[in-house]
Write an enzyme that holds these catalytic residues in place. Structure first.
Site, PDB file in Angstrom:
ATOM      1  CG  ASP A 166     -29.048 -91.237 -80.013  1.00 59.19           C
ATOM      2  OD1 ASP A 166     -27.887 -90.851 -79.730  1.00 59.19           O
ATOM      3  OD2 ASP A 166     -29.273 -92.034 -80.939  1.00 59.19           O
ATOM      4  CB  VAL A 167     -25.830 -87.758 -76.295  1.00 56.71           C
ATOM      5  CG1 VAL A 167     -26.424 -87.907 -74.903  1.00 56.71           C
ATOM      6  CG2 VAL A 167     -24.866 -88.903 -76.601  1.00 56.71           C
ATOM      7  CG  ASN A 195     -21.353 -91.697 -68.051  1.00 56.09           C
ATOM      8  OD1 ASN A 195     -20.269 -92.195 -67.785  1.00 56.09           O
ATOM      9  ND2 ASN A 195     -22.456 -92.436 -68.193  1.00 56.09           N
ATOM     10  CE1 TYR A 232     -14.545 -95.685 -74.771  1.00 59.80           C
ATOM     11  CE2 TYR A 232     -12.211 -95.994 -74.268  1.00 59.80           C
ATOM     12  CZ  TYR A 232     -13.505 -95.727 -73.857  1.00 59.80           C
ATOM     13  OH  TYR A 232     -13.759 -95.499 -72.525  1.00 59.80           O
ATOM     14  CE  LYS A 240     -14.446 -92.193 -73.772  1.00 62.48           C
ATOM     15  NZ  LYS A 240     -15.530 -91.498 -73.059  1.00 62.48           N
TER      16      LYS A 240
END
Length: 263
Positions: free
Chosen positions: A72-73, A99, A168, A172
């Site tokens: 789990d990053v 990613n 989101y 980003k």
């Protein structure tokens, strides 16, 4: 272990090593399979072991070696274990494809977005990307020969948002800052850092776009998509460049999607 060499290995004389996060589905799976097919050794990272095994099995025989690592990053200890496993198995790291990400709850207006949902998106998309980039950077700086490449998966939303996408879109946009800062700091160590901004690749995450996606004017309209394999080939091109060259930013999108002039 596969021993057959393909073109990417032949051009360098050695098998290159990559980490792909979010490798269990979608863009991550497509990129991992593309790199494995090209002869790279690839660590497939994700939260669920079963999809990672499916990704490894999707690569053709005779290509590179796959290592699956549950991670789990957003958890620093998982990221440390991931890069430690790569170092122990392969001895070096040439590429991180950063990613792993999540859109969060879809269609939720900003005034109704729970803080927990905001935090989950930030922890995955931004904090996770930082933790993986930091671990890759450290390894690339210390290894001999020094250097490597990091490719961050941005998004069309790194430039222009969709409605109801505040978490989101914010992450980003932040990822673009992370890319630029890492690119600058990595120069002296031979670490090249770039970003690919992807629009409407055909994956499970974008499945609903062809039937109807919310537009800026409040209407719902179908949107075109592109083959995710086109994204994978672009990442492979970026990854295959010598470290003296870098694609700083690339945009790959469905040609007719509402991006240029969106809203």
């Amino acid at each position: 272990m596969n021993t057959a060499r393909t073109s990417d290995e032949e051009s360098t004389g050695a098998r290159k090593v990559a980490v792909v996060t979010g490798a269990g589905s979608g863009i991550g799976r497509a990129v991992a399979v593309e790199l494995l097919t090209a002869g790279w050794s690839v660590a497939l990272a994700g939260r669920r072991p079963e999809p990672l095994a499916e990704t490894a099995a999707a690569a053709p025989a005779g290509g590179g070696t796959a290592l699956t690592v549950r991670a789990d990053v957003s958890r620093p200890e998982d990221v440390a274990a991931l890069f430690g496993a790569v170092r122990d198995r392969f001895g070096r790291l040439d590429l991180l494809f950063n990613n792993a990400g999540t859109f969060g709850p879809g269609g939720v207006p900003v005034e109704e977005l729970p803080y927990e949902a905001w935090r989950h998106v930030v922890d995955t998309n931004l904090n996770g990307a930082f933790l993986c980039a930091q671990a890759a950077y450290r390894q690339m700086k210390e290894q001999d020969p020094q250097g490597g490449r990091i490719i961050n998966n941005g998004s069309i939303s790194a430039h222009t948002p969709r409605p109801h996408s505040v978490a989101y879109t914010a992450t980003k946009h932040a990822l673009t800052g992370l890319t630029k800062s890492l690119s600058l700091d990595g120069r002296r160590y031979g670490i090249a850092v770039g970003q690919i901004d992807i629009g409407n690749a055909a994956t499970d995450m974008t499945a609903g776009m062809q039937t109807g996606a919310l537009q800026a004017n409040g209407e719902t309209a179908p949107e075109p998509v592109m083959d995710v394999a086109d994204v994978a080939r672009t990442v492979r091109h970026m990854a295959g460049l010598p470290l003296e060259a870098n694609v700083q930013f690339a945009t790959v999108m469905a040609t007719a999607m509402p991006y240029v002039g969106r809203g």
